[in-house]
Scaffold this motif. Structure first.
Motif, PDB file in Angstrom:
ATOM      1  N   ARG A 173       0.844  -1.195   0.000  1.00  0.00           N
ATOM      2  CA  ARG A 173       0.000   0.000   0.000  1.00  0.00           C
ATOM      3  C   ARG A 173       0.879   1.245   0.000  1.00  0.00           C
ATOM      4  N   HIS A 174       0.490   2.229  -0.803  1.00  0.00           N
ATOM      5  CA  HIS A 174       1.213   3.500  -0.792  1.00  0.00           C
ATOM      6  C   HIS A 174       0.615   4.362   0.310  1.00  0.00           C
ATOM      7  N   SER A 175       1.372   4.562   1.379  1.00  0.00           N
ATOM      8  CA  SER A 175       0.782   5.151   2.580  1.00  0.00           C
ATOM      9  C   SER A 175       1.196   6.607   2.780  1.00  0.00           C
ATOM     10  N   LEU A 177       1.631  10.739   0.396  1.00  0.00           N
ATOM     11  CA  LEU A 177       1.332  11.519  -0.809  1.00  0.00           C
ATOM     12  C   LEU A 177       2.655  11.821  -1.504  1.00  0.00           C
ATOM     13  N   ASP A 178       2.755  11.505  -2.810  1.00  0.00           N
ATOM     14  CA  ASP A 178       3.968  11.813  -3.577  1.00  0.00           C
ATOM     15  C   ASP A 178       3.778  13.129  -4.312  1.00  0.00           C
ATOM     16  N   ILE A 179       4.750  14.021  -4.161  1.00  0.00           N
ATOM     17  CA  ILE A 179       4.744  15.300  -4.876  1.00  0.00           C
ATOM     18  C   ILE A 179       5.976  15.307  -5.783  1.00  0.00           C
ATOM     19  N   PRO A 252      12.699  11.710  -9.232  1.00  0.00           N
ATOM     20  CA  PRO A 252      12.703  12.617  -8.069  1.00  0.00           C
ATOM     21  C   PRO A 252      11.288  13.019  -7.633  1.00  0.00           C
ATOM     22  N   HIS A 253      11.037  12.919  -6.370  1.00  0.00           N
ATOM     23  CA  HIS A 253       9.767  13.363  -5.787  1.00  0.00           C
ATOM     24  C   HIS A 253       9.900  13.383  -4.272  1.00  0.00           C
ATOM     25  N   LEU A 254       8.970  14.079  -3.622  1.00  0.00           N
ATOM     26  CA  LEU A 254       8.884  14.014  -2.162  1.00  0.00           C
ATOM     27  C   LEU A 254       7.773  13.038  -1.802  1.00  0.00           C
ATOM     28  N   HIS A 255       8.115  12.040  -0.999  1.00  0.00           N
ATOM     29  CA  HIS A 255       7.112  11.121  -0.443  1.00  0.00           C
ATOM     30  C   HIS A 255       6.832  11.674   0.952  1.00  0.00           C
ATOM     31  N   TRP A 256       5.631  12.231   1.108  1.00  0.00           N
ATOM     32  CA  TRP A 256       5.277  12.928   2.350  1.00  0.00           C
ATOM     33  C   TRP A 256       4.236  12.111   3.118  1.00  0.00           C
TER      34      TRP A 256
HETATM   35 ZN   LIG Z   1       5.586   7.623  -2.306  1.00  0.00          ZN
END
Ligand SMILES: [Zn+2]
Length: 297
Positions: A173-175, A177-179, A252-256
């Protein structure tokens, strides 16, 4: 039927009354529920959900419990328990189903999907260190309940997705938010907090955890740069690091991530409306510029 409508009204009241900005109450797996407590004592009561201590805040003359619902919880009837003056009280919470979409990803670095023996040793040790960040509890009578977006960009993966990596048969599960944003884009603290965990971990790369109090913790993952030391107190809007592609990523992204009562929950109900609007204006401006470039060349 009448009982249900009274219950719904109470939830609506909880979401609209008082000066405190509250997250949107939604009793689904991965959501957050705001429960008004019928306790008039001045001392903060203890509240528990699924045997874990839950955030309690004062809102005017009443107490509110604010609980995160685990993604893995099956729909059904549950209860939140309060303990005050040696007495236990139960509050019913009805969890309703929410379907999250499926996402298939291909990770070029196969070892990030199928780690070898040494990698597994490292992963196990890191899991213990990361786990310690989840259980931090610090007293804060006024924890932040609304966040700014920590960086600007397109939401490339929403919370809750059932993810298959390289056709691995079992979804994860992706738990968070990816930005999506270029490497080096600044990441800002979305609210005041304290740095409680920093590391360069196998799956999450350069990572920061911020503690906001009462079991509310946020995580920043895959960073290219960490600007804050362990234990530092940060203010809302302070730069804490930069977006990157470290750990297990496709780009590249922020996983928040947002954690409440040790539970990963959807960050969306916590994001300020004006911050979302600013992000949308930014996205519109870069797509307009891209159109102009295409048109001019
Ligand atoms: Zn993520």
């Amino acid at each position: 039927m009448k009982k249900i409508s009274v219950f719904v009204l109470l939830f609506l009241f909880a979401a609209s009354a008082g000066a405190i900005e509250l997250p949107e109450s939604n009793s689904v797996p991965g959501g957050v529920v705001v429960v008004p407590l019928y306790l008039d004592g001045q001392a903060m009561p203890r509240a528990e959900f699924q045997n874990r201590q839950v955030m309690v805040i004062r809102d005017g003359s009443r107490w509110l419990a604010i609980a995160g619902i685990p993604l893995k919880l099956k729909p059904g009837e549950y209860k939140l328990t309060t303990i005050a003056d040696g007495k236990k009280n139960n509050y019913p919470i009805k969890i309703v189903d929410k379907k999250y979409p499926v996402q298939r990803l291909t990770i070029k670095n196969k070892r990030k999907v199928y780690p070898n023996k040494n990698d597994l040793k490292r992963i196990t040790a890191e899991r213990e260190k990361i786990g310690k960040a989840f259980v931090v509890w610090s007293y804060n009578p006024e924890p932040p309940l609304k966040f700014d977006l920590p960086t600007q960009g397109r939401f490339s993966s929403q919370f809750g997705l059932q993810r298959f990596y390289n056709d691995s048969p079992r979804p994860r599960r992706h738990s968070a938010l990816d930005i999506a944003a270029p490497t080096g884009t600044p990441v800002y603290a979305p609210a005041a907090g304290t740095v409680i965990n920093i590391g360069d971990y196998y799956f999450t790369g350069n990572t920061i955890f911020l503690d906001h109090g009462q079991g509310l913790i946020t995580q920043y993952i895959h960073l290219s740069k960490v600007d804050v030391p362990m234990g530092m107190r940060v203010e809302r809007g302070q730069k804490i690091g930069e977006v990157g592609a470290t750990g297990r990523v496709t780009g590249p992204h922020l996983h928040w991530g947002v954690i409440l009562n040790q539970t990963m929950i959807d960050p969306m109900p916590f994001i300020r409306a004006d911050s979302l609007e600013r992000n949308q204006a930014y996205l519109d401006s870069i797509s307009n510029n891209a159109d102009q470039k295409v048109g001019g060349s």
